[in-house]
Design an enzyme around this catalytic site. Structure first.
Site, mmCIF file in Angstrom:
data_model
loop_
_atom_site.group_PDB
_atom_site.id
_atom_site.type_symbol
_atom_site.label_atom_id
_atom_site.label_comp_id
_atom_site.label_asym_id
_atom_site.label_seq_id
_atom_site.Cartn_x
_atom_site.Cartn_y
_atom_site.Cartn_z
ATOM 1 N N GLU A 430 0.883 -0.442 11.291
ATOM 2 C CA GLU A 430 1.865 -1.299 11.974
ATOM 3 C C GLU A 430 2.346 -0.687 13.282
ATOM 4 O OE1 GLU A 430 4.990 -2.489 9.285
ATOM 5 O OE2 GLU A 430 3.595 -3.529 7.972
ATOM 6 N N GLU A 506 -1.760 -3.542 2.921
ATOM 7 C CA GLU A 506 -0.449 -3.337 2.313
ATOM 8 C C GLU A 506 -0.019 -4.675 1.723
ATOM 9 O OE1 GLU A 506 1.892 -0.568 4.718
ATOM 10 O OE2 GLU A 506 3.640 -1.696 4.081
HETATM 11 C C1 GAL Z 1 5.683 -2.060 5.844
HETATM 12 C C2 GAL Z 1 5.470 -0.622 6.301
HETATM 13 C C3 GAL Z 1 5.776 0.353 5.186
HETATM 14 C C4 GAL Z 1 7.070 0.004 4.536
HETATM 15 C C5 GAL Z 1 6.978 -1.401 3.999
HETATM 16 C C6 GAL Z 1 8.178 -1.850 3.227
HETATM 17 O O1 GAL Z 1 5.844 -2.919 6.893
HETATM 18 O O2 GAL Z 1 4.160 -0.439 6.712
HETATM 19 O O3 GAL Z 1 5.822 1.657 5.690
HETATM 20 O O4 GAL Z 1 8.070 0.115 5.484
HETATM 21 O O5 GAL Z 1 6.805 -2.271 5.095
HETATM 22 O O6 GAL Z 1 8.026 -3.182 2.836
#
Ligand code: GAL
Length: 814
Positions: A430, A506
């Site tokens: 990100e 993710e």
């Molecule tokens: C994502 C990020 C992670 C964490 C997660 C929480 O956007 O890559 O590091 O912050 O959100 O939902």
């Protein structure tokens, strides 16, 4: 032949097994781990590098060490007044527990005096750090040896000109700034430090690169590139199977530049996979005029990976989806200090869930974690950065990007590329550089560095700005387009990106607290409650994220989705969303298991899909709802079976069957209108033919009466590091666990072990992990008992007011 074989065996085993004293000898190479007798002080003192500096009053510590984990928690530490742009915030607000509220900020020194066995001035000496948090400045015998920046990097220096016979003094200064992280980074020498003594003619640090470019049923080509320094050298490489039998050996005497290249044939190769994590060992021996000058063992696996449009990822010719989790590097109550027993326990828990892959979010994994993934069978996505040139946090990696990005990637790849578990690299997560032309150039440049260092594995970036990356070309140039959340954009991304597949780099970011249930039960985003907990009905998520079921739909229905990495496998310190602004929340709610490693309900939801070998039949919530008699208390069952019947105190509440009406109905069995009455909840599961095949029941517990102890292992290794994780709970007179108990308990360890830490998984608890007293959270906590260097009996006793105490006998062996 027999003699040669015996010789090789002997050398091989010397290299591998003489590690007990923390010094690994072979005839020609010594690796000394600097683990004991470190002096430590959190102090900003300019001359602490001097040899004669008086450190006698400093604390004596072991490394790996995390100076901040001993607390205390404090709301003011690294308090960040920011708008978290990635979370869609536009207005700044006070974030208290964002980096864990533990005292990691500041400057500290570590000093260690050591002597080197087998040293003389003709030797080459390498000083290796597997991670130092952060901005390390390294001094040896009063002189500066070098420095690094990123706290997650592995790095080394050739210190031959600084080292001497007899006693050497190593001094390391570390500095952590405020506003440098989005989570708890840890502090100190949190990974191993070692000194390697070898001959001038020797294999270069991380100079071996083993790949398996050709594999069929009958044979595998093992390609070994070995960089070595010296003149007139010959290299003999011998491959051994997992039992230590010699398979094949080859001699090479031609170097191109510094590199030897050899191809060795392995007949009937035993292929590495998560189901069959078979490992070979290559022993490289370097000779000058027939005299052995260096020797190195490298473990590797024989396996083929492919990523193909519309087919996805295949391992050894078989399509496989990533059933993965993202993991932060901290180990809960141990902080960032790496510990192999703790990592093994995490992986054991994940294996049982059916998980087959790990993403080291958002930085370099520890060597220990990779070794375990090779041995236990996990695919690995090794990530490098959370930030490139554009900041997410003021003092983040953006300060180092220009000078260090290439060096950090080179070290990541060279140090870890022989691990068969690694099947993908990630150059970023990100990164705000997703916007704009410069970011596209950076993405290309970083990917090219990965490719140059390792042409065998693809590179991804976890993207959250999917629309922007569709337009800019950022997403199109990546080997693997990774989407973070944004399930609604998968289809569009698949259609517009050229790769022909999408990775859920993710997913989910569902939030829950173990054993806590909120009513009414509803699917809801960013929900907050007065007790700063989230409901374990697994329906609460963040404004940018979703519940697990939404990902399951994509994983199951779209063959071009190559898998997912759930955020996260375990809770971690810091980032207490949705309570970023609420003290005392100081650790995450995202974990499938909590900070203590205890499974939340969600664990069984994933297990019901991912573990295809074992039965899953899990009922939630608990059934102790004094005061809710007659009120609607929905019951969910997570199971691999299609349908089940629920009984409350023997009365049928009907059969539920998984169906396509909503994502939840597809993956969970839900009885939404059950009225609570104390007693027994029983579920009977049916197979496809409607035959009852399994049943499970939970009961309302009576008054807390006795303490129950259950260790993850009873036999420890007497190495001063091994851990037994003992689950502590309380039960009523009949042995039924009390799911809401909050008793305060005390711990005592006697004999050949010591009390190391405790953790109850409560994200709002300010009790310190290293103090032998803690409250139960939702009826449970975990005590970590650590082995000493002495073998013998260990006894843990746990006491609590008004409770029958618990005693557990463990054993520690050499
Ligand atoms: C994502 C990020 C992670 C964490 C997660 C929480 O956007 O890559 O590091 O912050 O959100 O939902």
């Amino acid at each position: 032949m027999i003699n040669r074989f015996y010789m090789k065996q002997r050398i091989h085993f010397l290299v591998i097994f003489l590690t007990l004293t923390q010094v690994t000898f072979s005839q020609v190479r010594t690796v000394k781990e600097l683990d004991v007798n470190w002096k430590f002080q959190k102090i900003s003192q300019k001359n602490a590098f001097e040899v004669n500096f008086d450190d006698s009053k400093w604390e004596t510590v072991m490394v790996p060490h995390d100076w901040a984990i001993y607390g205390p928690f404090d709301k003011e530490i690294d308090k960040q007044d920011v708008a978290i742009v990635q979370n869609g915030e536009e207005v700044a607000s006070e974030k208290t527990g964002r980096t864990g509220a533990l005292p990691h900020i500041g400057t500290a020194w570590y000093r260690n005096n050591f002597t080197l066995p087998q040293y003389d001035k003709d030797k080459k000496v390498i000083l290796l750090f597997e991670g130092a948090m952060s901005e390390p400045q390294i001094y040896l015998n009063g002189k500066k040896v070098g420095e690094w920046a990123y706290g997650y990097s592995y790095f080394y220096f050739d210190v031959s000109e600084f080292i001497k016979e007899g006693e050497n003094t190593l001094a390391v200064q570390l500095t952590n700034k405020e506003f440098a992280s989005r989570w708890y980074p840890g502090a100190g020498l949190y990974r191993k430090v070692s000194v390697i003594v070898k001959n001038k003619e020797s294999i270069d640090q991380w100079g071996t690169f083993i790949t398996t470019p050709f594999i069929n049923e009958d044979e595998a080509q093992v390609n070994i590139k070995t960089k070595a320094s010296g003149e007139h050298m010959e290299l003999v490489t011998t491959i051994f199977d997992a039992k230590g039998n010699e398979i094949v050996s080859k001699r090479a005497n031609e170097q191109f530049g510094k590199e030897f290249e050899q191809n060795l044939k392995v007949h009937n190769p035993n292929l590495w996979s998560p189901e069959n994590p078979y490992l070979y060992t290559a022993v490289s021996q370097l000779f000058v005029a027939n005299e052995l000058k260096d020797e190195l063992s490298t473990r590797f696996g024989i396996r083929a990976i492919k990523y193909e449009a519309n087919k996805g990822f295949s391992l050894n010719g078989e399509i496989k989806k990533f059933k993965g989790v993202c993991l932060h590097h901290d180990l809960g109550p141990l902080g960032a200090a790496v510990n192999k027993a703790a990592l093994r326990r995490q992986l054991t828990i994940l294996k049982d869930m059916g998980c087959n892959a790990i993403r080291s979010s958002h930085n370099m994994p520890s060597f220990e974690q990779l070794e375990l993934c090779d041995e236990m069978g996990f695919l690995f996505l090794a990530e490098s950065f959370d930030e490139w040139a554009i900041p997410k946090v003021e003092n983040g990696y953006n300060r180092f990007f220009e000078d260090y990005a290439e060096k950090d990637i080179v070290n990541l790849v060279q140090a870890t590329r022989n691990h068969p578990s690694i099947v993908m690299w990630s150059s970023g997560n990100e990164v705000p550089d997703q916007w704009g032309e410069e970011g596209v150039k950076r993405a290309k440049r970083l990917q090219d560095i990965f490719h140059r260092e390792d042409p065998t594995r693809p590179v991804t970036v976890g993207m959250d700005q999917v629309k922007a990356t569709l337009e800019s070309g950022f997403g199109a140039l990546l080997d693997i387009p990774g989407l973070n959340y944004r399930v609604h954009l998968y289809e569009e991304a698949f259609n517009k990106f050229p790769q022909g597949f999408i990775l859920g780099s993710e997913t989910a970011s569902t939030v829950s607290s173990r054993g806590i249930y909120k009513f009414p039960v509803e699917k809801i985003s960013m929900k907050q409650y007065d007790d700063f907990q989230s409901s374990s009905y697994d329906l609460e998520y963040c404004s940018w994220s979703n519940v697990p079921d939404d990902d399951f739909v994509l994983q199951d229905d779209k063959p071009w989705v190559i898998g997912e990495f759930v955020w996260t496998g375990f809770d971690y310190l810091g980032e207490p969303t949705p309570y970023d602004n609420s003290w005392p929340s100081r650790s995450s709610y995202f974990g499938i298991s909590d900070l203590a490693g205890l499974p939340k309900d969600r664990y069984y939801l994933y297990r019901s899909r991912w573990n295809t070998k074992d039965e899953t039949l899990h009922i939630l919530p608990h059934w102790n709802w004094e005061g809710r008699e007659g009120e609607i208390t929905p019951v969910f069952v997570y199971t691999n079976y299609d349908s089940a019947e629920l009984f409350v105190n023997g009365k049928s509440m009907g059969i539920q069957k998984k169906n396509m009406s909503t994502p939840q109905n597809r993956f969970r069995l839900m009885w939404m209108d059950i009225k609570y009455e104390p007693g027994t909840l029983k579920v009977v599961a049916f197979d496809k033919a409607g035959k009852s095949v399994a049943e499970k029941e939970i009961k309302t517990a009576g008054k807390a009466y006795q303490i129950v102890l259950s260790p993850d292992k009873k036999i420890l290794k007497a190495d001063g590091k091994d851990l037994s994780y003992v689950e502590v709970s309380v039960a009523d007179r009949n042995g039924t666990l009390c799911p809401t108990a909050t008793n305060q308990l005390k711990f005592k360890v006697k004999g050949a072990g010591k009390y190391r830490a405790a953790c109850n998984g409560d994200a709002t608890s300010l009790e310190m992990f290293h103090l032998p007293i803690m409250k139960l959270f939702s009826g449970k906590l975990v005590v970590l008992v650590q082995a000493t260097n002495e073998s013998g009996n260990i006894e843990l006793s746990v006491t609590g007011k008004g409770l029958k105490s618990g005693t557990l006998k463990l054993n520690s062996i050499d």
